[in-house]
Motif scaffolding. Structure first.
Motif, PDB file in Angstrom:
ATOM      1  N   LEU A  17       0.821  -1.217   0.000  1.00 45.93           N
ATOM      2  CA  LEU A  17       0.000   0.000   0.000  1.00 45.93           C
ATOM      3  C   LEU A  17       0.853   1.265   0.000  1.00 45.93           C
ATOM      4  CD1 LEU A  17      -2.663  -0.921   2.716  1.00 45.93           C
ATOM      5  CD2 LEU A  17      -3.040  -0.737   0.242  1.00 45.93           C
ATOM      6  N   PRO A  18       0.299   2.366  -0.506  1.00 44.08           N
ATOM      7  CA  PRO A  18       0.965   3.663  -0.346  1.00 44.08           C
ATOM      8  C   PRO A  18       1.004   4.031   1.144  1.00 44.08           C
ATOM      9  CG  PRO A  18      -0.780   3.799  -1.987  1.00 44.08           C
ATOM     10  CD  PRO A  18      -0.905   2.463  -1.326  1.00 44.08           C
ATOM     11  N   ARG A  23      -0.818   3.419   6.792  1.00 43.04           N
ATOM     12  CA  ARG A  23      -1.066   3.926   8.139  1.00 43.04           C
ATOM     13  C   ARG A  23      -2.525   3.738   8.531  1.00 43.04           C
ATOM     14  NH1 ARG A  23      -3.639   7.271  11.288  1.00 43.04           N
ATOM     15  NH2 ARG A  23      -2.553   8.277  12.975  1.00 43.04           N
ATOM     16  N   ASP A  24      -3.436   4.109   7.650  1.00 43.50           N
ATOM     17  CA  ASP A  24      -4.860   3.990   7.950  1.00 43.50           C
ATOM     18  C   ASP A  24      -5.256   2.538   8.195  1.00 43.50           C
ATOM     19  OD1 ASP A  24      -5.101   6.727   7.677  1.00 43.50           O
ATOM     20  OD2 ASP A  24      -6.041   6.635   5.686  1.00 43.50           O
ATOM     21  N   SER A  25      -4.765   1.636   7.373  1.00 43.16           N
ATOM     22  CA  SER A  25      -5.091   0.215   7.532  1.00 43.16           C
ATOM     23  C   SER A  25      -4.542  -0.339   8.837  1.00 43.16           C
ATOM     24  CB  SER A  25      -4.530  -0.601   6.365  1.00 43.16           C
ATOM     25  OG  SER A  25      -5.190  -0.251   5.173  1.00 43.16           O
ATOM     26  N   PHE A  26      -3.303   0.025   9.157  1.00 40.16           N
ATOM     27  CA  PHE A  26      -2.701  -0.482  10.393  1.00 40.16           C
ATOM     28  C   PHE A  26      -3.402   0.102  11.610  1.00 40.16           C
ATOM     29  CE2 PHE A  26       0.370  -0.985  13.773  1.00 40.16           C
ATOM     30  CZ  PHE A  26       0.784  -2.290  13.573  1.00 40.16           C
ATOM     31  N   THR A  59      12.153   4.350  13.178  1.00 40.65           N
ATOM     32  CA  THR A  59      12.348   5.791  13.260  1.00 40.65           C
ATOM     33  C   THR A  59      11.236   6.434  12.455  1.00 40.65           C
ATOM     34  OG1 THR A  59      14.711   5.458  13.434  1.00 40.65           O
ATOM     35  CG2 THR A  59      13.977   7.683  12.921  1.00 40.65           C
ATOM     36  N   GLY A  60      10.128   6.671  13.093  1.00 42.41           N
ATOM     37  CA  GLY A  60       8.942   7.208  12.444  1.00 42.41           C
ATOM     38  C   GLY A  60       7.866   6.147  12.328  1.00 42.41           C
ATOM     39  N   GLU A  61       6.664   6.612  12.174  1.00 40.96           N
ATOM     40  CA  GLU A  61       5.490   5.750  12.124  1.00 40.96           C
ATOM     41  C   GLU A  61       5.533   4.754  10.967  1.00 40.96           C
ATOM     42  OE1 GLU A  61       0.695   6.507  12.263  1.00 40.96           O
ATOM     43  OE2 GLU A  61       1.992   8.054  11.424  1.00 40.96           O
ATOM     44  N   ASP A  62       5.794   5.237   9.772  1.00 38.86           N
ATOM     45  CA  ASP A  62       5.778   4.341   8.615  1.00 38.86           C
ATOM     46  C   ASP A  62       6.879   3.292   8.702  1.00 38.86           C
ATOM     47  OD1 ASP A  62       4.505   3.670   6.031  1.00 38.86           O
ATOM     48  OD2 ASP A  62       6.506   4.121   5.248  1.00 38.86           O
TER      49      ASP A  62
END
Length: 75
Positions: A17-18, A23-26, A59-62
């Protein structure tokens, strides 16, 4: 023939996914599992995610979400 494991399928889907959709799916999966998901995480902030007995730090959400998916896939 065995059926695919749902958590493995989810991890594979996340990586395809992009970023925003990932993020939305997780976040949705965490909330549906009874957890809480913070909003507005600054980039490059140490971030840990946990879902379905797996956890990962990035290091960061993604980066944390991708590390989580990779952890699931290697197990």
């Amino acid at each position: 023939m065995s059926l695919p494991c749902p958590i493995t399928t989810f991890a594979e889907t996340l990586l395809a996914l992009p970023r925003d959709e990932r993020r939305d799916s997780f976040a949705t999966a965490v909330i549906e599992a009874g957890g809480a998901y913070p909003s507005d995480i600054p980039d490059h902030t140490p971030f840990e995610v946990q879902l379905a007995g797996y956890s990962a730090l990035g290091t960061g959400e993604d980066a944390a979400i991708c590390a989580w998916a990779e952890e699931v896939l290697k197990s």
